[in-house]
Write an enzyme that holds these catalytic residues in place. Structure first.
Site, short mmCIF file in Angstrom:
data_model
loop_
_atom_site.label_atom_id
_atom_site.label_comp_id
_atom_site.label_asym_id
_atom_site.label_seq_id
_atom_site.Cartn_x
_atom_site.Cartn_y
_atom_site.Cartn_z
N ASP A 472 0.86 -1.17 0.00
CA ASP A 472 0.00 0.00 0.00
C ASP A 472 0.91 1.23 0.00
OD1 ASP A 472 -2.36 1.54 0.28
OD2 ASP A 472 -1.98 1.71 2.42
N ASP A 671 -1.49 -1.14 6.03
CA ASP A 671 -1.70 -0.67 7.39
C ASP A 671 -3.12 -0.23 7.68
OD1 ASP A 671 -1.83 1.66 5.91
OD2 ASP A 671 -0.85 2.87 7.45
N ASP A 675 -6.97 -2.57 3.70
CA ASP A 675 -6.00 -3.60 3.32
C ASP A 675 -6.35 -4.97 3.89
OD1 ASP A 675 -4.33 -1.70 1.99
OD2 ASP A 675 -3.52 -1.10 3.93
#
Length: 783
Positions: A472, A671, A675
């Site tokens: 990410d 995080d 996700d």
């Protein structure tokens, strides 16, 4: 109505048998027919009386009278998710409508969507572990105390000692080890030899051998006698059971923690929603009572209860749980809001469009739970070895029995039984239960020292083999907090003046971009004045008065609304945007004065970490909810192989599935709540410890510092640990495998040697010592 499983009281249909002329009513909560008497529980709402069959139904009505009085209770039943189903953690293809045991391996089935209820199997196995350990300690003292100068056996005498051993071991074998025997029998019935086959055969053989040695020692050949009698294996049977329980309890605790991710997701939605009634009054209703079409109020700081459409008001909403981006999104009439997101500064009136199992949050929960179930279970390396080892051992035992019976000396039957049982005893290594858990425990300690938290053995095994890494952007590659990066002056004012005016205006805003500008001004030692007549204009920016001048800060649309031309400055703004920055124009006194740029800075360690990952042969893909331009700017700077921008939670999980279909072994680092599905679906989920609890719980590995270089350390630790586990399994089997032919009597024709109980006990002890010593070497591995 029939079926009121959600009530803790019996329901009877009183209407049919009620006395002639007696009034009856329908309970609005459960739908049951109630006989109305002076003692019947009654409440009044909106001029109408309602009657209840129990205190529980009356209490529910009082908590939300409008819901039950309006008839919405029946409508809400369609919002509830289907009943819980159970599945086997080792065989996810097994799905049942009620709890029970897996027909393949005998393990207790687990709910497919975790609940707050504790694991019954973990509770049961923990109790069996403590009882087994309580028997194992005195047994070890009694049988091996002589090694440390504690000669209890000499003091008690051989026969009394054996009877005490029998008394201690019998409840362990017949009660504590019962689940192991059931799994072993299932493995034989299903022709799938595994660790449980080996354990049940070894424990059973050790106990039966010892039972005959205790009560019928005369059937054994003289070679098997030790002083006053025949040696027993009671302590071996109990120690094997205890050590296996240690491993099982550790595994069950790890499995229970995987459900924490789903429980954390469920907690994102509030427990109540503020319902707006047709007359304009408001009250807090239980979330499960919200139905499609309900009007709800969302106040500043509240979580949005369900997916809905904004009917009135405007505000900024933190949607980072969906997009992963830290900047709130402006919402006004007609916009869609998602359940679980956070309303920041305004008040919204919304109309529920999706509730219950239909909300985006509920679908994320389903994705996380489904990804957990869809992972092919890692059959332990011990099981893989057992697939060959178990049939071989059984075959050797049968051959030994037949050979001794055919050509052995008198008493041939006794020699045949002893040799066959000895083979089964020596083949069951008590170190097997320690081989994996002790390596994982030691590796977890070493990883924690390096900022790498390991959740389970599967994550370590997969981490050593992955070839593709998805990351990410926000909070993983970047810091996740916008910062002021540039101040460009477009007039005769200097940078400090432009920034001071911008900060003065933004001090009235709670927007993260505003906070970045104010923090940037303070870092430069500026003390902004106070703005007056502050106004936030949704989708454009802010304006007000600073030092008697009209000031506006925002995007080109904001400047257009004030008839301020930004044409000459657009090239500069585009250059900043190409670098992944958010550029905002500032006008002072009706004139364009400058550009203020804010960006989420890349972490200092990210670039070096990406280089190291490439050096290890990993392909790196960035998947972010941010826009394409910003994503490509970050990727170009870091040398990332591929970019997927503007992706939602389901898109990230789809990317993992796409890579799996292409044969890749995928690790996912992230995080945020958005996700979580991808973290759960990936072969290895890696969470930044500085991120959301849901991400941490969905992942198999957590990096405490949120530093991407931790992935490099995790990979080194994974390879070292997997190598260590394989070595442990070698030590757990090698002594026993070497002892099998001796136990079968292969040395007897040449040397007249048969395996004695002391040699068998020494082999078992040596394998345990070897496993423990080898695992402790992980404490010194260099990361």
């Amino acid at each position: 109505m029939t079926g009121h499983a959600n009530h803790d009281h019996p329901h009877h249909n009183h209407g049919k048998d009620s006395p002639a002329g007696a009034d009856t009513a329908t309970d609005p909560v459960c739908g049951m027919t109630v006989q109305v008497t002076e003692k019947t529980r009654t409440d009044t709402y909106d001029g109408q009386s309602f009657h209840f069959c129990s205190d529980g139904c009356q209490e529910k009505f009082r908590n939300d009278p409008y819901f039950y009085a309006s008839g919405n209770a029946e409508k809400a039943k369609g919002n509830v998710a289907q009943g819980t189903q159970w599945t086997c953690p080792m065989h996810p293809e097994i799905i049942r409508d009620e709890p029970g045991a897996c027909p393949i391996c005998g393990m207790a089935l687990e709910p497919m969507v975790p609940s707050d209820e504790p694991s019954e199997e973990l509770t049961d196995f923990t109790r069996r572990l403590w009882v087994s350990a309580a028997a194992a300690v005195p047994l070890m003292v009694l049988t091996m105390g002589e090694m440390v100068g504690l000669n209890l056996r000499d003091w008690l005498g051989h026969q009394l000692s054996v009877y005490i051993e029998f008394a201690l071991a019998t409840p362990i074998v017949f009660w504590a080890a019962q689940p192991f025997f059931k799994r072993g029998i299932d493995s034989i019935r299903n022709v799938s030899p595994n660790m449980w086959t080996l354990i049940s055969l070894g424990v059973g053989a050790a106990y039966l051998y010892s039972l005959f040695a205790t009560f019928a020692p005369g059937i054994f050949p003289q070679e098997y006698r030790m002083g006053d009698g025949v040696g027993t294996y009671y302590e071996a049977a109990v120690v094997i059971v205890t050590l296996i329980f240690v491993g099982q309890v550790l595994e069950l605790r790890a499995r229970e923690r995987t459900g924490d991710a789903i429980r954390a997701l469920m907690d994102l939605a509030p427990k109540t929603a503020r319902r707006i009634l047709p007359d304009g009054s408001e009250y807090d209703a239980p979330l499960e009572n919200v139905v499609e079409g309900d009007m709800l109020r969302v106040r500043p700081g509240d979580s949005v209860p369900v997916d809905a459409e904004v009917i009135e008001g405007h505000s900024s909403v933190d949607e980072s749980m969906i997009t992963g981006e830290p900047v709130p999104v402006e919402k006004t009439e007609g916009d869609h809001v998602t359940g679980g997101t956070i309303n920041k500064n305004g008040t919204l009136a919304i109309r529920a469009t999706q509730v219950g199992a239909d909300t985006v949050l509920a679908q994320i929960v389903d994705m996380v739970a489904g990804a957990r179930r869809s992972k092919a279970p890692i059959q332990g390396l011990a099981d893989k070895v057992s697939e060959i080892f178990v049939p071989t051992v059984v075959a050797v035992a049968v051959i030994a029995f037949g050979t001794w019976l055919a050509v052995g000396p008198d008493p041939a039957l006794a020699f045949a039984i002893v040799s066959a049982v000895s083979v089964l005893i020596i083949a069951c290594p008590c170190a097997l239960g320690l081989a994996t858990p002790i390596s994982i425990t030691t590796a977890a300690g070493r990883g924690a020292q390096a900022g790498v938290l390991i959740k389970d053995a599967q994550a370590l095994e997969r981490m050593s083999k992955v070839d593709t890494l998805i990351v990410d952007k926000t909070g993983t590659l970047t810091e996740g907090r916008p910062r002021l990066t540039d101040v460009v002056t477009l007039s005769d004012r200097n940078e400090e003046d432009v920034l001071a005016v911008a900060a003065a205006l933004e001090m009235g805003s709670e927007h993260p971009l505003a906070e970045a500008i104010v923090a940037g001004a303070r870092d430069r030692g500026l003390k902004p004045a106070r703005a007056r007549d502050f106004e936030a204009i949704t989708g454009k920016g802010v304006r007000g008065r600073v030092d008697e001048s009209d000031v506006a800060l925002g995007n080109p649309a904001m400047m257009d609304s004030l008839s301020i031309d930004t044409g000459k400055a657009e090239e500069t703004a585009d250059t900043l945007r190409a670098e992944g920055k958010t550029a905002m124009f500032i006008a002072i006194g009706g004139t364009l004065a400058g550009i203020v740029a804010v960006a989420d800075p890349i972490k200092d360690t990210t670039e070096a970490a990406i280089r190291n990952l490439h050096a290890q042969g990993l392909r790196v893909i960035m998947a972010t909810g941010d826009n394409q331009r910003t994503a490509e700017a970050v990727a170009a700077k870091l040398g990332i192989d591929e970019v997927r921008a503007g992706v939602l939670p389901e898109d990230k999980k789809a990317l993992v599935d796409e890579l799996h279909a292409a044969g890749a072994l995928v690790a996912m680092a992230g995080d945020g709540v958005n996700d979580a599905p991808a973290l759960a679906a990936a072969d290895v989920g890696i969470a930044m410890g500085t991120g959301a609890d849901v991400a941490v719980e969905s992942a198999g590995i957590t990096l405490l510092s949120g530093d991407l270089t931790g992935i490099v350390r995790a990979r080194k630790l994974a390879r070292a640990t997997l190598r260590n586990i394989k070595q442990n399994l070698f030590f757990a089997f090698v002594y026993n495998a070497a002892g099998v032919p001796v136990a079968a009597g292969i040395l007897y024709p040449v040397f007249g040697l048969l395996l004695s109980p002391m040699i068998a006990a020494a082999a078992m002890s040596l394998s345990s010592v070897s496993v423990i010593g080898n695992a402790l070497r992980l404490r010194g591995v260099k990361l």
